[in-house]
Design a protein around this motif. Structure first.
Motif, PDB file in Angstrom:
ATOM      1  N   VAL A   1      11.014 -26.387  -0.556  1.00  0.00           N
ATOM      2  CA  VAL A   1       9.553 -26.318  -0.513  1.00  0.00           C
ATOM      3  C   VAL A   1       9.051 -25.075  -1.246  1.00  0.00           C
ATOM      4  O   VAL A   1       8.059 -25.134  -1.984  1.00  0.00           O
ATOM      5  CB  VAL A   1       9.053 -26.336   0.945  1.00  0.00           C
ATOM      6  CG1 VAL A   1       7.538 -26.145   1.002  1.00  0.00           C
ATOM      7  CG2 VAL A   1       9.438 -27.653   1.628  1.00  0.00           C
TER       8      VAL A   1
ATOM      9  N   GLU B   1      15.938 -26.888   3.080  1.00  0.00           N
ATOM     10  CA  GLU B   1      14.622 -27.536   2.996  1.00  0.00           C
ATOM     11  C   GLU B   1      13.527 -26.488   2.773  1.00  0.00           C
ATOM     12  O   GLU B   1      12.582 -26.714   2.002  1.00  0.00           O
ATOM     13  CB  GLU B   1      14.348 -28.337   4.268  1.00  0.00           C
ATOM     14  CG  GLU B   1      13.053 -29.118   4.263  1.00  0.00           C
ATOM     15  CD  GLU B   1      12.991 -30.198   3.182  1.00  0.00           C
ATOM     16  OE1 GLU B   1      11.885 -30.742   2.956  1.00  0.00           O
ATOM     17  OE2 GLU B   1      14.033 -30.501   2.567  1.00  0.00           O
TER      18      GLU B   1
ATOM     19  N   ASP C   1       5.408 -26.960   8.190  1.00  0.00           N
ATOM     20  CA  ASP C   1       6.257 -27.877   8.964  1.00  0.00           C
ATOM     21  C   ASP C   1       7.708 -27.404   9.026  1.00  0.00           C
ATOM     22  O   ASP C   1       8.387 -27.619  10.047  1.00  0.00           O
ATOM     23  CB  ASP C   1       6.214 -29.283   8.355  1.00  0.00           C
ATOM     24  CG  ASP C   1       4.856 -29.956   8.555  1.00  0.00           C
ATOM     25  OD1 ASP C   1       4.089 -29.488   9.405  1.00  0.00           O
ATOM     26  OD2 ASP C   1       4.568 -30.929   7.814  1.00  0.00           O
ATOM     27  N   VAL C   2       8.211 -26.785   7.962  1.00  0.00           N
ATOM     28  CA  VAL C   2       9.609 -26.329   7.957  1.00  0.00           C
ATOM     29  C   VAL C   2       9.750 -24.908   8.504  1.00  0.00           C
ATOM     30  O   VAL C   2      10.829 -24.316   8.432  1.00  0.00           O
ATOM     31  CB  VAL C   2      10.237 -26.413   6.547  1.00  0.00           C
ATOM     32  CG1 VAL C   2      10.248 -27.834   6.051  1.00  0.00           C
ATOM     33  CG2 VAL C   2       9.528 -25.483   5.557  1.00  0.00           C
TER      34      VAL C   2
ATOM     35  N   LEU D   1       1.891 -29.060  -0.216  1.00  0.00           N
ATOM     36  CA  LEU D   1       3.120 -28.263  -0.081  1.00  0.00           C
ATOM     37  C   LEU D   1       2.981 -27.169   0.967  1.00  0.00           C
ATOM     38  O   LEU D   1       3.938 -26.866   1.691  1.00  0.00           O
ATOM     39  CB  LEU D   1       3.511 -27.670  -1.433  1.00  0.00           C
ATOM     40  CG  LEU D   1       4.089 -28.667  -2.444  1.00  0.00           C
ATOM     41  CD1 LEU D   1       4.149 -28.054  -3.838  1.00  0.00           C
ATOM     42  CD2 LEU D   1       5.485 -29.116  -2.003  1.00  0.00           C
TER      43      LEU D   1
ATOM     44  N   SER E   1       1.258 -27.415   3.603  1.00  0.00           N
ATOM     45  CA  SER E   1       1.419 -28.121   4.877  1.00  0.00           C
ATOM     46  C   SER E   1       2.905 -28.337   5.169  1.00  0.00           C
ATOM     47  O   SER E   1       3.363 -28.148   6.307  1.00  0.00           O
ATOM     48  CB  SER E   1       0.688 -29.459   4.817  1.00  0.00           C
ATOM     49  OG  SER E   1       0.907 -30.194   6.012  1.00  0.00           O
ATOM     50  N   ASP E   2       3.674 -28.720   4.134  1.00  0.00           N
ATOM     51  CA  ASP E   2       5.129 -28.875   4.289  1.00  0.00           C
ATOM     52  C   ASP E   2       5.778 -27.548   4.667  1.00  0.00           C
ATOM     53  O   ASP E   2       6.700 -27.507   5.493  1.00  0.00           O
ATOM     54  CB  ASP E   2       5.756 -29.394   2.994  1.00  0.00           C
ATOM     55  CG  ASP E   2       5.345 -30.822   2.672  1.00  0.00           C
ATOM     56  OD1 ASP E   2       4.829 -31.505   3.580  1.00  0.00           O
ATOM     57  OD2 ASP E   2       5.513 -31.234   1.507  1.00  0.00           O
ATOM     58  N   TYR E   3       5.281 -26.477   4.043  1.00  0.00           N
ATOM     59  CA  TYR E   3       5.832 -25.136   4.292  1.00  0.00           C
ATOM     60  C   TYR E   3       5.675 -24.757   5.766  1.00  0.00           C
ATOM     61  O   TYR E   3       6.586 -24.201   6.381  1.00  0.00           O
ATOM     62  CB  TYR E   3       5.107 -24.132   3.401  1.00  0.00           C
ATOM     63  CG  TYR E   3       5.706 -22.742   3.380  1.00  0.00           C
ATOM     64  CD1 TYR E   3       6.977 -22.521   2.856  1.00  0.00           C
ATOM     65  CD2 TYR E   3       5.000 -21.647   3.868  1.00  0.00           C
ATOM     66  CE1 TYR E   3       7.529 -21.241   2.817  1.00  0.00           C
ATOM     67  CE2 TYR E   3       5.532 -20.367   3.840  1.00  0.00           C
ATOM     68  CZ  TYR E   3       6.797 -20.175   3.315  1.00  0.00           C
ATOM     69  OH  TYR E   3       7.333 -18.917   3.274  1.00  0.00           O
TER      70      TYR E   3
END
Length: 618
Positions: free
Chosen positions: A94, A90, A119-120, A113, A115-117
């Motif tokens: 990203v 994941e 989160d992971v 993205l 923000s996703d980065y």
């Protein structure tokens, strides 16, 4: 929970699993044990759906993410760091999406993205990866080295690191300690204890199992029996069942008698006091668990030396190394006939270098190495598995090793049978053997040569639990000198009385026991971590300050861009051509400056992330 129901699978005419049932509850950690060929790795393949059973089902929650240790992965040109980071699919997804959005100049997508980065765990991924690699024995200089450039054992460490880097609720580890040294094993134990998911591990290291699992899955006769507790608890529970069987009881008494005779023979000798005490402790444990090992197919001993020089091996001011690079310097040691020495030290400290010298494989760069007249050495090392004549059978190897007049054909068959080579196995060429079979054959060759000194470098790699226990018993009975490097703490506790510590370019006697050494090793990384944290704090602080200055400039330039765009809109409405041209040029110049500032911010952030992020300042 993981649930296996009525699992049936055949290997040829043999039923490997016959309506096998097993349930492992969420968050439980279980060790999988059983004889070679019982189907441990096959069970993992079925759980991973790499192999389909003929009947039955395998189920676990869809929300569980699976991570697993692969023993083989195609050699990769990627760096060790990137290879391990690839375990987090994941994170990589990203990262690739961010790179694509940057190429398109899609600022809206980038905001989402990044923000996703976060989160992971992208901002601390490199730090987490570095911690795993360091714990498994890799130096920072190794991080940029290609995966395919590492040896087989080190590649498996990388495969383990990638499995640990993979976010998961369900983890399968097949022989994770096989290629680890003691320090890396201790680190892995700590990691596994902190793991919050469900774990199944196949391991032949009883101490590792005792410290990491709360259940034992025992595979036998196509079935899986679940025992509550660690491996020692499993042994006791199983022994209570087996001791009721008369045939097993007979074997138990024979095995206990072997150790008891040693104790009776040497109890009154002061020089043997420590060895007698260790055998008494072993005897007490064997009386509790011997029925389990009485089932073992292994019955062997090391032939005793007829004569032993005193001292056997002598090193005086010896320097050892390779080329012009010294690994150990000024080593002065003696090995005496009754010595039983465990050699400790971190990976790369020089343990194998020392043992190679004692075995006569490595000449000193300086100083003097002397071997007594009656000091023949039986040397076991991993490279010897590959130096076997692969075209020859066990019978041919033993016939050569025993010398003249050697063994009769029946004696050789009986001897090899004790080492687990039965039926057609004795006439199969060594090239068809597994790693464990090759290891047993090399040990069998050494054992029949009446060595005065045994020098064993990680002899338990590839050996199953029953073989390890049989080896411990055989070494307890052996009357020559013993030097042993092993990450198997049970073997060390059972067979050695003293320790040498290889560290800081030298060799010294270690006065504590294994627990004291483990405490020393675990305390030292804490000190190193504190020093490293202070160093990272010093390095990160100016980067954070620089980044904040860049942020202020970004805000200033962003406001300028907004103002210019507002003025451009107004000038366009009023059709002021000269003003439009001037404002457009200024907007382009300011926009380019803003892009450079944003690139500088990202580059600085990458440096901060590599050092552990802003948390390094805390």
């Amino acid at each position: 929970m993981l649930q296996l129901t009525d699992l049936t699978l055949h290997r040829g005419d043999k039923a490997l699993f016959e309506r096998l049932n097993l349930t492992i509850y969420d968050g439980h950690k279980a060790g999988v044990v059983g004889r070679n060929g019982a189907g441990k790795t096959t069970l993992f393949d079925v759980i991973r759906r790499r192999l389909q059973p003929e009947e039955g089902t395998v189920e676990w929650p869809r929300s569980w993410r699976l991570a697993a240790l692969d023993q083989y992965v195609e050699p990769s040109p990627k760096s060790a760091l990137d290879f391990v980071l690839d375990g987090d699919a994941e994170l990589r997804r990203v990262e690739h999406a961010i790179a694509a959005a940057e190429r398109r100049g899609d600022d809206h997508a980038l905001g989402m993205l990044y923000s996703d980065y976060e989160d992971v765990g992208g901002y601390d991924a490199h730090a987490r990866c570095g911690e795993i690699l360091g714990g498994l024995g890799f130096a920072r200089d190794d991080f940029d080295k290609a995966h395919r450039a590492f040896s087989g054992g080190w590649r498996i460490r990388l495969h383990l690191a990638r499995a640990l880097m993979t976010p998961s609720e369900f983890l399968l580890l097949d022989e994770p300690t096989n290629h680890l040294d003691l320090e890396a094993t201790l680190w892995l134990e700590s990691w596994v204890r902190k793991y919050r998911g469900t774990l199944l591990t196949i391991a032949h290291d009883r101490d590792f199992l005792d410290r990491t699992v709360q259940e034992i899955v025992h595979l036998e006769d196509g079935q899986a029996a679940l025992y509550s507790g660690d491996y020692s608890g499993f042994e006791r529970q199983r022994a209570e069942a087996l001791v009721r069987q008369a045939a097993v009881y007979k074997h138990q008494q024979q095995r206990i008698g072997e150790i008891q005779r040693f104790v009776d023979r040497f109890r009154a000798k002061a020089s043997k006091a420590r060895q007698v005490q260790s055998r008494i402790k072993a005897l007490e444990r064997m009386e509790k668990v011997a029925p389990v090992h009485a089932e073992s197919p292994y019955r062997f001993a090391f032939t005793q030396p007829k004569k032993i020089s005193n001292p056997t091996l002598m090193l005086d001011a010896v320097s050892l190394g390779y080329g012009e690079t010294a690994v150990l310097e000024e080593v002065t040691l003696r090995v005496y006939p009754n010595d039983r020495i465990g050699v400790l030290g971190v990976n790369g400290a020089g343990k194998t270098t020392l043992l190679r010298c004692l075995a006569g494989e490595l000449a000193p760069m300086d100083g003097r190495f002397t071997r007594g007249r009656h000091s023949s050495v039986g040397y076991f090392a991993q490279h010897q598995l590959e130096s076997l004549d692969l075209a020859k059978t066990p019978l041919e190897h033993i016939d050569e090793a025993a010398g003249q007049p050697g063994m009769t054909s029946q004696q050789a068959l009986d001897y090899l049978g004790g080492w687990g080579f039965q039926g057609d196995d004795v006439r199969r060429p060594a090239e068809t053997f597994s790693g464990g079979e090759k290891a047993r054959l090399v040990l069998a060759i050494i054992a029949c040569q009446e060595p005065a000194v045994l020098v064993l470098d990680e002899p338990t790699n590839h050996l199953d639990l029953q073989m390890r226990e049989a080896l411990a018993v055989a070494l307890q009975q052996y009357e020559g000198a013993l030097l042993l490097v092993s990450h198997d703490r049970h073997l060390l506790r059972a067979c050695v009385d003293d320790f040498w510590l290889v560290a800081d370019g030298g060799v010294s006697r270690f006065k504590g026991d294994l627990d004291a050494y483990a405490a020393l090793r675990q305390a030292r990384p804490a000190k190193v971590r504190r020093r490293n944290k202070a160093a990272r704090r010093s390095a990160v602080r100016p980067l954070v300050q620089k980044q904040r200055k860049i942020e202020a400039e970004i805000e200033t330039h962003a406001r300028l861009v907004d103002d210019l765009e507002r003025r451009l809109t107004l000038a366009s409405a009023q059709r002021k051509v000269d003003e439009i041209n001037a404002l457009s040029a200024e907007r382009k110049q300011t926009g380019a400056a803003l892009q450079r500032l944003e690139a500088a911010w990202l580059a600085t952030q990458e440096k901060i992330d590599a050092m552990g992020g802003e948390e390094a300042l805390r």
